[in-house]
Design a protein around this motif. Structure first.
Motif, PDB file in Angstrom:
ATOM      1  N   CYS A   1       0.845  -1.198   0.000  1.00 32.84           N
ATOM      2  CA  CYS A   1       0.000   0.000   0.000  1.00 32.84           C
ATOM      3  C   CYS A   1       0.878   1.245   0.000  1.00 32.84           C
ATOM      4  O   CYS A   1       1.956   1.261   0.610  1.00 32.84           O
ATOM      5  CB  CYS A   1      -0.898   0.025   1.233  1.00 32.84           C
ATOM      6  N   LEU A   2       0.391   2.285  -0.662  1.00 29.50           N
ATOM      7  CA  LEU A   2       1.071   3.566  -0.689  1.00 29.50           C
ATOM      8  C   LEU A   2       0.499   4.485   0.388  1.00 29.50           C
ATOM      9  O   LEU A   2      -0.549   4.213   0.973  1.00 29.50           O
ATOM     10  CB  LEU A   2       0.925   4.204  -2.070  1.00 29.50           C
ATOM     11  N   GLU A   3       1.180   5.589   0.643  1.00 29.31           N
ATOM     12  CA  GLU A   3       0.769   6.524   1.688  1.00 29.31           C
ATOM     13  C   GLU A   3      -0.642   7.059   1.462  1.00 29.31           C
ATOM     14  O   GLU A   3      -1.383   7.330   2.403  1.00 29.31           O
ATOM     15  CB  GLU A   3       1.758   7.693   1.762  1.00 29.31           C
ATOM     16  N   ASP A   4      -1.039   7.222   0.204  1.00 23.99           N
ATOM     17  CA  ASP A   4      -2.346   7.818  -0.084  1.00 23.99           C
ATOM     18  C   ASP A   4      -3.483   6.805  -0.072  1.00 23.99           C
ATOM     19  O   ASP A   4      -4.631   7.140  -0.374  1.00 23.99           O
ATOM     20  CB  ASP A   4      -2.318   8.541  -1.432  1.00 23.99           C
ATOM     21  N   GLY A   5      -3.192   5.548   0.273  1.00 18.32           N
ATOM     22  CA  GLY A   5      -4.226   4.521   0.301  1.00 18.32           C
ATOM     23  C   GLY A   5      -4.321   3.703  -0.968  1.00 18.32           C
ATOM     24  O   GLY A   5      -5.110   2.750  -1.040  1.00 18.32           O
ATOM     25  N   SER A   6      -3.543   4.055  -1.986  1.00 15.70           N
ATOM     26  CA  SER A   6      -3.494   3.224  -3.192  1.00 15.70           C
ATOM     27  C   SER A   6      -2.849   1.884  -2.847  1.00 15.70           C
ATOM     28  O   SER A   6      -2.059   1.782  -1.904  1.00 15.70           O
ATOM     29  CB  SER A   6      -2.669   3.909  -4.283  1.00 15.70           C
ATOM     30  N   LEU A   7      -3.170   0.887  -3.619  1.00 12.27           N
ATOM     31  CA  LEU A   7      -2.529  -0.404  -3.406  1.00 12.27           C
ATOM     32  C   LEU A   7      -1.965  -0.926  -4.720  1.00 12.27           C
ATOM     33  O   LEU A   7      -2.374  -0.521  -5.803  1.00 12.27           O
ATOM     34  CB  LEU A   7      -3.495  -1.404  -2.775  1.00 12.27           C
ATOM     35  N   TYR A   8      -1.005  -1.815  -4.586  1.00 12.93           N
ATOM     36  CA  TYR A   8      -0.387  -2.438  -5.749  1.00 12.93           C
ATOM     37  C   TYR A   8      -0.168  -3.909  -5.432  1.00 12.93           C
ATOM     38  O   TYR A   8      -0.035  -4.305  -4.265  1.00 12.93           O
ATOM     39  CB  TYR A   8       0.938  -1.753  -6.106  1.00 12.93           C
ATOM     40  N   PHE A   9      -0.166  -4.734  -6.460  1.00 16.22           N
ATOM     41  CA  PHE A   9       0.023  -6.166  -6.239  1.00 16.22           C
ATOM     42  C   PHE A   9       0.615  -6.815  -7.476  1.00 16.22           C
ATOM     43  O   PHE A   9       0.529  -6.288  -8.587  1.00 16.22           O
ATOM     44  CB  PHE A   9      -1.301  -6.843  -5.866  1.00 16.22           C
ATOM     45  N   ARG A  10       1.244  -7.953  -7.254  1.00 15.59           N
ATOM     46  CA  ARG A  10       1.740  -8.778  -8.353  1.00 15.59           C
ATOM     47  C   ARG A  10       0.838 -10.004  -8.467  1.00 15.59           C
ATOM     48  O   ARG A  10       0.586 -10.688  -7.476  1.00 15.59           O
ATOM     49  CB  ARG A  10       3.194  -9.204  -8.111  1.00 15.59           C
ATOM     50  N   TRP A  11       0.353 -10.266  -9.657  1.00 16.33           N
ATOM     51  CA  TRP A  11      -0.540 -11.401  -9.861  1.00 16.33           C
ATOM     52  C   TRP A  11       0.154 -12.714  -9.488  1.00 16.33           C
ATOM     53  O   TRP A  11       1.333 -12.901  -9.798  1.00 16.33           O
ATOM     54  CB  TRP A  11      -0.988 -11.464 -11.321  1.00 16.33           C
ATOM     55  N   PRO A  12      -0.553 -13.617  -8.821  1.00 19.95           N
ATOM     56  CA  PRO A  12       0.037 -14.925  -8.506  1.00 19.95           C
ATOM     57  C   PRO A  12       0.205 -15.761  -9.763  1.00 19.95           C
ATOM     58  O   PRO A  12      -0.463 -15.529 -10.779  1.00 19.95           O
ATOM     59  CB  PRO A  12      -0.990 -15.543  -7.555  1.00 19.95           C
TER      60      PRO A  12
END
Length: 290
Positions: free
Chosen positions: A127-138
């Protein structure tokens, strides 16, 4: 085969019901007596607390996707939470960075820190400071070919039981921010029959305090807790039979209560079957693994 009754129940019985789908958690506080327990028959009800965020304008960089700003209001990740997203049924775990968190605390900053996108392993997120999220697909999911599901708020369980002498059957709990089935207190005479606890952010089933419970016929799978698909603790006494337990992030079962047993149960795709407390009484019989 001792597992055929469970498989028959899950595959044949549930479709005969209306399969009501509810987006609201269920709290059961009306019990009966030891001689006449109260029966709550969900008749195939599915309690799905997940929020589908698939259609957000995701920034796509190969198998790494980032949300365009916050995905929800308020705090996204709770203390102790290990999983923050589901891709269809598959949990996506949080890639916490303890070194960065210590550095934050050293300068008086609160909150969590995560490894950057480039360091994520398949099936991890941050998660980023602004509440955004990121992920890598399994590896098991092709990017863009699965629904992206945010579990409910941190303290919400799918089914909460707050009474004694109750039978709860034919119900599925999924995508809760806490447990699928959560029981606290000194309740006794609790029985779960033909239930499913799938893809919850914490445990699928968790009994606490002095709870006395039997589970007969359950599928407990893809739950995101780091400790177990089931976690029964404190002074609880629980018995599990005719269950299928698979693909949970933690162990199949964590037993740190007074007394626990598991019989006639199938366990697969688990790194660990059981984790046990030092003083816990535990029995297992007729466990099949594949």
């Amino acid at each position: 085969m001792r597992f055929l009754p469970l498989l028959f129940c899950l595959v044949i019985t549930v479709p005969l019901f209306s399969r009501e789908v509810s987006s609201k958690p269920l709290r059961l506080s009306k019990g009966g007596t030891a001689e006449q327990p109260f029966v709550f028959d969900g008749k195939g009800m599915v309690i799905d607390l997940g929020i589908d965020i698939t259609d957000r304008a995701w920034k796509k960089d190969g198998d790494i996707w980032t949300s365009p700003g916050p995905v929800t209001e308020g705090e996204l990740i709770a203390e102790g939470q290990h999983t923050g997203l589901f891709l269809d049924e598959v949990p996506v775990t949080l890639a916490r960075d303890p070194v960065a968190e210590r550095a934050r605390r050293a300068v008086g900053k609160k909150g969590y820190a995560y490894h950057p996108p480039s360091l994520l392993k398949p099936g991890q997120m941050g998660c980023l400071e602004d509440g955004s999220l990121y992920f890598r697909w399994p590896a098991s999911k092709k990017p863009g070919q699965a629904s992206i599901i945010l579990p409910s708020r941190k303290s919400t369980s799918g089914v909460t039981i707050a009474c004694s002498h109750i039978i709860v059957k034919n119900i599925t709990a999924m995508h809760a921010g806490n447990d699928g089935f959560n029981i606290h207190g000194s309740w006794k005479g609790i029985r779960l029959e033909n239930i499913r606890a799938l893809s919850n952010a914490d445990e699928g089933i968790s009994a606490h305090d002095d709870v006395q419970m039997q589970v007969d016929g359950a599928e407990i799978a893809w739950n995101g807790s780091s400790v177990g698909g089931v976690a029964d603790v404190d002074r609880s006494t629980t018995l599990y039979t005719n269950c299928q337990v698979h693909d949970n992030v933690g162990a199949a079962f964590k037993f740190f209560g007074r007394s626990h047993s598991v019989t006639d149960t199938l366990i697969y795709n688990q790194t660990t079957d059981f984790t046990l407390g030092k003083e816990t009484e535990f029995k297992q019989d007729r466990i099949e693994r594949r």
